[in-house]
Design an enzyme around this catalytic site. Structure first.
Site, short mmCIF file in Angstrom:
data_model
loop_
_atom_site.label_atom_id
_atom_site.label_comp_id
_atom_site.label_asym_id
_atom_site.label_seq_id
_atom_site.Cartn_x
_atom_site.Cartn_y
_atom_site.Cartn_z
N LYS A 196 0.87 -1.32 0.03
CA LYS A 196 -0.06 0.02 -0.03
C LYS A 196 0.91 0.89 -0.02
O LYS A 196 1.71 1.55 0.97
CB LYS A 196 -0.85 -0.03 1.20
N LYS A 249 -2.20 -1.54 -3.96
CA LYS A 249 -2.99 -0.45 -3.75
C LYS A 249 -2.23 0.87 -4.00
O LYS A 249 -1.23 0.90 -3.25
CB LYS A 249 -3.81 -0.40 -2.44
N SER A 275 -10.04 5.26 -4.85
CA SER A 275 -10.83 6.68 -5.05
C SER A 275 -10.51 7.56 -6.19
O SER A 275 -11.21 7.99 -7.15
CB SER A 275 -11.31 6.99 -3.78
N TYR A 314 -14.69 0.82 -7.34
CA TYR A 314 -15.79 1.63 -7.13
C TYR A 314 -16.76 1.49 -8.38
O TYR A 314 -18.24 1.83 -8.29
CB TYR A 314 -15.82 3.12 -6.89
C1 PBG Z 1 -7.42 3.87 5.19
C2 PBG Z 1 -7.76 3.31 3.99
C3 PBG Z 1 -7.50 4.32 3.00
C4 PBG Z 1 -8.05 3.69 1.66
C5 PBG Z 1 -8.59 2.53 2.01
N1 PBG Z 1 -8.43 2.11 3.67
C6 PBG Z 1 -7.01 5.67 2.71
C7 PBG Z 1 -5.60 6.00 3.50
O1 PBG Z 1 -4.78 5.08 3.78
O2 PBG Z 1 -5.52 6.82 3.80
C8 PBG Z 1 -8.17 4.26 0.26
C9 PBG Z 1 -9.14 3.76 -0.38
C10 PBG Z 1 -9.51 4.67 -1.95
O3 PBG Z 1 -8.94 5.62 -1.89
O4 PBG Z 1 -10.33 4.43 -2.65
N2 PBG Z 1 -6.84 2.78 6.11
#
Ligand code: PBG
Length: 324
Positions: A196, A249, A275, A314
């Protein structure tokens, strides 16, 4: 003309193209994220994520039902928590009266055929907006682990199918796995957010949950976008700690990472089309600059071609509707 090889012969008709197509996407590969809010009769559109809303449980159940009718059965659930319930220890995350946990129970009662994937991280519940515990302005890795495990355990009690630790603390997969196994939850799988990255493409999601960090950024736990070998290191640790799925991700900007994990590991690979990546498609389509359906389908094919077994997007419901 002396041309023995003519690749165009294999593209001559839709039937031929279908016959030799190397990659497919079906609704069964897709996971639809849903945003949940406490209350009833609530449907708050998320402006930076067109088509998505914060839903109260009554509306969420209706949404799940309409997805099921399209052949979409897997969901990832995220809670939008009232600021007054947030504290530095994210204690609401494992409060038995928590609306998120109740929603998991309700969905599994009404639709046992669903696969529900949780989010395990402190940020939606944390007054600091960080995924781990903030102590003296720093993220305390080891003191975050019991909090994450308590959250995971509460989600198992509620009936979750797969846990999704998205927090990027070191050792959390193994820590959670041990606590789960001690409590008899040996059948609950872990979809680890393995690679991530600290990404600008989470913006619309943080708007949706009002979960942006109150200070600093997430770069001491989320990965540097410049690094690929580090993803292999994270994957090796997750595998050793008992993960069942490896996630990359964001997705579209990290196709090479998806491919590398697929080629080097034996666990299913999930790609999270996040997103911001989704919002870009929507924004261009709203301006008339892109065809949304076609560019969504091409995006999902690209992710599958790179090696993603599972795609969290989404656009899952839209794609399933197109396929129907
Ligand atoms: C937080 C989390 C995030 C997303 C999923 N879980 C955001 C972050 O790490 O700040 C992002 C998902 C997305 O942007 O669609 N634990």
């Amino acid at each position: 003309m002396d041309m023995l090889q003519r690749p165009r012969r294999n593209r001559a008709s839709a039937t031929i193209r279908n016959m030799i197509s190397e990659t497919t996407v079906s609704a069964g590969n897709l996971v639809q994220p849903l945003f949940l809010v406490d209350g009833t009769d609530i449907n708050n559109p998320i402006h930076s994520l067109p088509g998505m809303s914060q839903l109260s449980i009554d509306n969420l159940l209706r949404e799940v039902e309409s997805c099921l009718q399209l052949g979409l059965q897997s969901f990832m659930l995220f809670p939008a928590v009232d600021e007054s319930l947030k504290d530095s220890e994210a204690s609401y995350s494992h409060n038995p009266r928590n609306f998120y946990l109740n929603a998991i129970r309700r969905i599994k009662q009404e639709f046992p055929e669903t696969c529900l994937i949780s989010d395990v991280a402190m940020d939606p519940y944390s007054s600091d907006g960080h995924d781990g515990l903030v102590v003296d302005g720093k993220i305390d890795n080891d003191r975050s682990l019991p909090i994450l495990a308590a959250m995971a355990l509460a989600q198992c009690d509620a009936g979750i199918d797969i846990l999704g630790p998205s927090d990027m603390m070191d050792g959390r997969v193994g820590y959670i796995r041990e606590v789960l196994d001690d409590q008899g939850f040996t059948d609950i799988a872990i979809m680890s957010y393995t690679a991530k990255y600290a990404s600008a493409f989470y913006g619309p999601f943080r708007d949706a949950l009002d979960s942006a960090p109150k200070s600093g950024d997430k770069k001491t736990y989320q990965m540097d976008p410049a690094n690929k070998r580090e993803a292999l290191r994270e994957a090796a640790l997750d595998i050793a700690e008992g993960a069942d799925y490896l996630m990359v991700k964001p997705a579209l900007h990290y196709l090479d990472v998806i491919q590398t994990l697929k080629e080097n590991c034996h666990l299913p690979v999930a790609a999270y089309h996040v997103s911001g990546e989704f919002a870009m498609l929507k924004a261009a389509a709203q301006n008339g600059w892109l065809n949304y359906e076609q560019s969504l389908a091409e995006t999902l094919i690209a992710l599958r071609r790179a090696g993603a077994d599972v795609i969290i997007t989404y656009g899952a419901k839209d794609f399933a509707a197109l396929k129907k």
